[in-house]
Design a protein around this motif. Structure first.
Motif, mmCIF file in Angstrom:
data_model
loop_
_atom_site.group_PDB
_atom_site.id
_atom_site.type_symbol
_atom_site.label_atom_id
_atom_site.label_comp_id
_atom_site.label_asym_id
_atom_site.label_seq_id
_atom_site.Cartn_x
_atom_site.Cartn_y
_atom_site.Cartn_z
ATOM 1 N N ILE A 230 0.854 -1.204 0.000
ATOM 2 C CA ILE A 230 0.000 0.000 0.000
ATOM 3 C C ILE A 230 0.884 1.246 0.000
ATOM 4 O O ILE A 230 0.594 2.237 -0.683
ATOM 5 N N HIS A 234 1.045 4.317 -2.993
ATOM 6 C CA HIS A 234 0.892 5.757 -2.723
ATOM 7 C C HIS A 234 2.207 6.522 -2.885
ATOM 8 O O HIS A 234 2.222 7.748 -2.726
ATOM 9 N N VAL A 241 2.182 4.826 6.149
ATOM 10 C CA VAL A 241 0.929 4.060 6.079
ATOM 11 C C VAL A 241 0.452 3.706 7.486
ATOM 12 O O VAL A 241 -0.730 3.814 7.816
ATOM 13 N N TRP A 245 -3.038 4.904 8.966
ATOM 14 C CA TRP A 245 -3.990 3.926 9.496
ATOM 15 C C TRP A 245 -4.428 4.366 10.907
ATOM 16 O O TRP A 245 -5.612 4.345 11.243
ATOM 17 N N LEU A 276 -6.480 6.849 3.073
ATOM 18 C CA LEU A 276 -6.550 5.442 2.680
ATOM 19 C C LEU A 276 -7.999 5.113 2.307
ATOM 20 O O LEU A 276 -8.928 5.586 2.975
ATOM 21 N N GLU A 280 -8.384 -0.302 1.118
ATOM 22 C CA GLU A 280 -7.045 -0.397 1.707
ATOM 23 C C GLU A 280 -7.135 -0.623 3.221
ATOM 24 O O GLU A 280 -6.370 -1.416 3.788
#
Ligand SMILES: NC(=O)c1ccc[n+]([C@@H]2O[C@H](COP(=O)([O-])OP(=O)(O)OC[C@H]3O[C@@H](n4cnc5c(N)ncnc54)[C@H](OP(=O)(O)O)[C@@H]3O)[C@@H](O)[C@H]2O)c1
Length: 296
Positions: A230, A234, A241, A245, A276, A280
């Motif tokens: 992921i 990006h 990430v 999250w 996200l 994702e």
């Protein structure tokens, strides 16, 4: 992502009457990083750059020190006179001996001394937010916090503390503390792949308008294929990430990533604008076998 590096891009949250950007900064690593030899000028540069990039919530403690460094002293040197909107959150509870070992939980009298120590080191006349830390980094505290939290509530009444929080705790501690004085934040270890049993606690805090402030959002994570994939999609790093999250877990979730590197700091703050997708987030929730929404 460099064009949008600002801590405000993830929105704000109210810690009582204090407004903070949800992306903040944790100062522990400035004093306790690896061998504790982080260059002093670099530590000061990181703090000043954080504020330049919109950070107005810094987490610290008087017990973040090494033989060569004190996080509070660095904050004071770098940022005092402080910007009007800067909220500094400290924590009290355990003491630390000069050799770094943690001392037993503080008594109510010792808590007052710890609050005064933080005030003196930061060069303020009161503390914005003080967390009572009852557990350790690894373990949630057990037993009642009433005596200690009650002692801090008295210091709040005296004007030495504006708002109170609790750290390394469970929902039972939040209920116990809220019956004594308002709690504005809970600070626990929590992340994509750690302590997911706190999923429900995050939501419980949201229902009560209490901030949930996870620590080790980056540091707890071993490298993982899904996170890396992921990140690649990006054009960002896995750490970004993990931070994104974290911020997607609820508007009441505040990030306080720690770093001694200006480059990492800029990356971390840039993650405030990383959005996200639902797909994702579902993939990430499957990481390490975690079943989405389990919340045991
Ligand atoms: N209440 C409690 O009991 C408690 C316990 C621990 C911590 N805290 C608070 O939580 C804050 C955050 O904890 P933390 O700093 O230990 O953990 P963290 O923010 O999860 O991770 C920091 C670690 O990750 C590295 N890192 C940071 N940004 C990175 C990036 N973009 N890419 C790669 N690596 C990166 C840092 O190394 P570099 O320096 O090399 O970037 C450091 O080793 C602390 O500062 C402290 O204020 C509270």
């Amino acid at each position: 992502m460099t064009e949008t590096i600002n801590a405000g891009t993830a929105g704000t949250w109210q810690l009582g009457d204090l407004t903070v950007n949800r992306m903040g900064y944790g100062a522990m690593r400035l004093a306790i990083s690896g061998d504790g030899r982080l260059d002093r000028d670099q530590a000061i540069a990181v703090l000043r750059r954080a504020v330049e990039l919109g950070v107005n919530h810094i987490d610290t403690a008087a017990f973040y020190f090494s033989p060569l460094r004190s996080a509070n002293e660095l904050i004071s040197t770098a940022l005092n006179p402080y910007p009007d909107d800067l909220v500094i959150t400290t924590k009290v509870g355990p003491g630390r001996a000069l050799d770094g070992s943690f001392l037993p939980e503080a008594t109510p009298e010792q808590l007052r001394l710890q609050v005064e120590e933080n005030i003196g080191q930061l060069g303020r006349d009161h503390l914005d937010v003080v967390n009572l830390r009852i557990g350790s980094t690894l373990d949630r505290g057990a037993g009642s916090l009433a005596d200690r939290f009650g002692a801090l509530a008295e210091l709040r009444q005296e004007g030495l503390i504006r708002h109170l929080g609790i750290s390394n705790v469970g929902p039972e501690h939040l209920a116990e503390a809220q019956a004594i004085a308002p709690v504005v934040c809970v600070q626990n270890q929590y992340g994509l792949t750690v302590r997911r049993e706190d999923d429900d606690f995050v939501r419980l805090c949201a229902d009560q308008k209490v901030a949930f402030v996870p620590f080790f959002a980056i540091a707890s994570g071993a490298e993982d294929e899904t996170v890396t994939a992921i990140a690649r999609d990006h054009g960002v790093s896995p750490a970004q990430v993990r931070l994104a999250w974290t911020l997607h877990q609820g508007l009441n979730v505040l990030a306080i990533p720690g770093t001694g590197s200006v480059e990492h700091l800029e990356e971390n703050i840039a993650a405030a604008s990383l959005r996200l997708s639902e797909a994702e987030l579902a993939r990430l929730d499957g990481v390490n076998g975690h079943e989405p929404g389990r919340g045991e």
